[in-house]
Design an enzyme around this catalytic site. Structure first.
Site, mmCIF file in Angstrom:
data_model
loop_
_atom_site.group_PDB
_atom_site.id
_atom_site.type_symbol
_atom_site.label_atom_id
_atom_site.label_comp_id
_atom_site.label_asym_id
_atom_site.label_seq_id
_atom_site.Cartn_x
_atom_site.Cartn_y
_atom_site.Cartn_z
ATOM 1 N N HIS A 9 2.197 -8.804 -6.478
ATOM 2 C CA HIS A 9 1.090 -9.111 -4.803
ATOM 3 C C HIS A 9 -0.329 -8.935 -4.719
ATOM 4 C CE1 HIS A 9 0.942 -4.667 -3.822
ATOM 5 N NE2 HIS A 9 2.016 -4.813 -4.086
ATOM 6 N N GLU A 32 10.356 -0.148 -2.051
ATOM 7 C CA GLU A 32 9.144 -1.382 -1.603
ATOM 8 C C GLU A 32 10.682 -2.326 -2.845
ATOM 9 O OE1 GLU A 32 5.256 -1.218 -3.183
ATOM 10 O OE2 GLU A 32 4.910 -3.379 -2.474
ATOM 11 N N ASP A 70 10.207 -4.206 -5.264
ATOM 12 C CA ASP A 70 10.058 -4.184 -6.898
ATOM 13 C C ASP A 70 11.231 -3.059 -7.242
ATOM 14 O OD1 ASP A 70 7.901 -2.661 -5.709
ATOM 15 O OD2 ASP A 70 6.947 -2.321 -7.811
ATOM 16 N N HIS A 74 3.447 6.054 -2.991
ATOM 17 C CA HIS A 74 2.005 5.306 -2.078
ATOM 18 C C HIS A 74 2.396 5.143 -0.717
ATOM 19 C CE1 HIS A 74 2.099 0.684 -2.732
ATOM 20 N NE2 HIS A 74 3.593 1.322 -3.694
ATOM 21 N N TYR A 130 -4.046 0.104 -12.496
ATOM 22 C CA TYR A 130 -3.052 1.114 -11.294
ATOM 23 C C TYR A 130 -3.424 1.375 -10.420
ATOM 24 C CZ TYR A 130 1.535 1.080 -10.396
ATOM 25 O OH TYR A 130 3.367 1.770 -8.957
ATOM 26 N N HIS A 184 7.211 1.501 -13.471
ATOM 27 C CA HIS A 184 6.734 0.631 -14.134
ATOM 28 C C HIS A 184 5.995 1.110 -15.331
ATOM 29 C CE1 HIS A 184 6.668 -1.126 -9.801
ATOM 30 N NE2 HIS A 184 5.637 -0.821 -9.724
HETATM 31 FE FE1 FEO Z 1 5.331 0.993 -4.674
HETATM 32 FE FE2 FEO Z 1 6.048 0.184 -7.868
HETATM 33 O O1 FEO Z 1 6.423 -0.534 -5.212
#
Ligand code: FEO
Length: 398
Positions: free
Chosen positions: A24, A80, A82, A144, A197, A230
Site C-alpha cells: 500500500h 487488515e 494481509d 497499529h 517497517y 511479517h
Molecule cells: Fe496492519 Fe500487516 O497489516
C-alpha cells in the site's frame, strides 16, 4: 515442503511473497511474508491467515500437519487484509471453528467479509486452554489499528505480535538468527527492514508502544521468542525490543537529512551547499531528491535523524507538489524530537517556503530557520546556505 516448527506443537504455516514490491505505497524491494501459526495440542488453533491469493499455499502447509477441518479456533490478531484475507477459505474448511478476536476485530471482520462466523471476542487477560498450552490474549489498540491484539503462548513464552516487530523481507529462512549468517541477508539487512517497517507503519504510535512494553512487564509476561506476522521470527527478542524502545522514545543520531525537489536547480544548489556546510563540521548528512528516492526509504532515514531540512521551489505561489505530498506522508507519521528547517527558491512570486512552513506548523512543528532565494542563488546566498548547514550541524552535535 518442509514443516517449520518453532517449538514442539507450534508451526509456521505462512507464505513468502517473493514478488511483493509495493505494500500500500510502501516500497518493498526485498519482498515480504505473511506469517500464520498453527498450534497443535488437544485443541488446535490457527493464529492469523495470509493475504488473499496465497490461501491455497497456507492451506497446503496446514494439511501437512493436520486436516484443516480439525481446527477448533481461528484467532484473528488484526483485521487488515494481509492477515485476514484467507479467513473465508479457512472458515469454510474449519466449519466448527470459533473465530476469536477483539470486539473491534469482530466489527472490522463483519464489515470486510459479512459472514456469520462463530465469533468469540476477547480482552486482555482472557485465556484459552488448548491442552498443555494456554493462549493468553493482550489487546493492542493502535498497534497499529484499533482492533489489534497479541496472542501469547504461556508455556512456550512466545509472543505472536502480528504487525509489531515485523519487517517486509522475503527469505527461505524464518528466524532472524539463521538469516544473520547468510551472505546478502545479514543482521543489518533485517534490522534495516525492521527500521523501515517501524518508520512507515508504527512511527505514529511510539507512545502507545512504550506503554504496551511497560504493560507487558507489569503483567510479568516473559518473552522468549517474538513471532510477528511479517518477516523474521526473533528467537532472542532483546535486540528488536531494544530497537523499539529507542525508536519509540524518539532517540536520534547526530544526523541531518536534507530533502528537496527542484525545478531549475536553484533549490538543488542550495541543498548541496547546505550539505557541504553540515559535512564540513563532521556531522553525518544525507541528501534526498523527492523524485529520485522512494519516500518510504526517506521516512526510514528520518526515523533516526536529529534534523530534517526541507527544500522546495515555488510553483503556482506554493510549494512544489512532491514536497506537499511528501510532507503529508511524513507529518502523518508524527516524527518526534526533530529540528525542522526549511529553504527554497522562487522566481517572480514567492510562496514555496511559506507554504512549507504553514504545513509544518499545522502539523505541530515549528521550523527554527527558513532561507529563501530569488531566482538563482548567488555567491552571498550560497554562503548563507553553507552557514545554515554549519549552524544545524552544530545543533545536532549537542
Ligand atoms: Fe496492519 Fe500487516 O497489516
Amino acid at each position: 515442503m518442509t514443516k517449520i516448527e518453532l517449538v514442539p506443537g507450534v508451526y509456521w504455516v505462512g507464505v513468502v511473497d517473493w514478488n511483493l514490491r509495493d505494500f500500500h505505497g510502501y516500497t518493498t524491494p526485498r519482498g515480504g511474508t505473511y506469517n500464520a501459526y498453527l498450534i497443535v495440542d488437544d485443541k488446535i488453533a490457527l493464529v492469523d491467515t495470509v493475504k488473499h491469493g496465497f490461501n491455497n499455499e497456507m492451506i497446503d502447509r496446514i494439511k501437512q500437519i493436520i486436516d484443516p477441518a480439525r481446527i477448533d479456533y481461528v484467532i484473528s490478531n488484526h483485521v487488515e487484509m494481509d492477515h485476514s484475507g484467507s479467513l473465508p477459505e479457512i472458515m469454510k474448511l474449519a466449519e466448527r471453528a470459533e473465530l476469536i478476536c477483539t470486539e473491534k476485530g469482530k466489527e472490522g471482520l463483519l464489515r470486510y467479509y459479512r459472514s456469520a462466523w462463530n465469533f468469540r471476542t476477547v480482552r486482555t487477560g482472557d485465556e484459552l486452554q488448548l491442552g498443555k498450552k494456554t493462549l493468553y490474549f493482550i489487546t493492542a489498540p493502535m498497534l497499529h489499528w484499533p482492533d489489534s491484539m497479541f496472542t501469547y503462548i504461556k508455556e512456550d513464552k512466545i509472543l505472536l505480535s502480528n504487525d509489531g516487530f515485523g519487517q517486509h523481507l522475503a527469505s527461505s529462512f524464518r528466524f532472524y538468527e539463521d538469516v544473520c549468517s547468510l551472505i546478502g541477508y545479514d543482521c543489518d539487512t533485517v534490522m534495516d527492514e525492521a527500521a523501515k517497517y517501524y518508520a512507515n507503519i508504527l512511527m505514529p504510535f511510539g507512545g502507545v508502544i512504550l506503554k504496551k512494553i511497560e504493560e507487558l512487564q507489569k503483567l510479568h509476561i516473559e518473552i522468549k521468542m517474538i513471532a510477528p506476522s511479517h518477516g523474521m521470527i526473533w528467537k532472542d527478542p532483546g535486540k528488536i525490543i531494544d530497537a523499539y524502545l529507542k525508536w519509540a522514545s524518539g532517540k536520534s543520531k547526530q544526523k541531518v537529512l536534507v530533502i528537496y525537489d527542484t525545478m531549475w536547480n536553484s533549490t538543488e544548489n542550495m541543498a548541496q551547499e547546505i550539505v557541504r556546510g553540515v559535512s564540513d563540521l563532521g556531522v553525518e548528512v544525507s541528501l534526498f531528491h523527492l523524485r529520485k528516492t522512494e519516500w518510504s526509504e526517506i521516512v526510514k532515514e528520518a526515523l533516526e535523524a536529529r534534523a530534517i531540512m526541507i527544500g522546495t521551489p515555488t510553483l503556482n505561489n506554493g510549494m512544489f507538489p512532491t514536497v506537499g505530498g511528501f510532507l503529508t506522508y511524513l507529518t502523518g507519521l508524527h516524527p518526534i524530537e526533530k529540528i525542522w528547517v526549511t529553504f527554497g527558491s522562487y522566481g517572480w512570486g514567492g510562496g514555496g517556503v511559506r507554504t512549507v512552513n504553514e504545513k509544518l506548523k499545522s502539523a505541530g512543528y515549528e521550523p527554527i530557520e527558513s532561507l529563501e532565494v530569488k531566482f538563482k542563488p548567488d555567491e552571498q546566498d550560497l554562503v548563507k546556505c553553507y552557514a545554515l548547514g554549519q549552524k544545524i550541524a552544530s545543533l545536532v552535535k549537542v
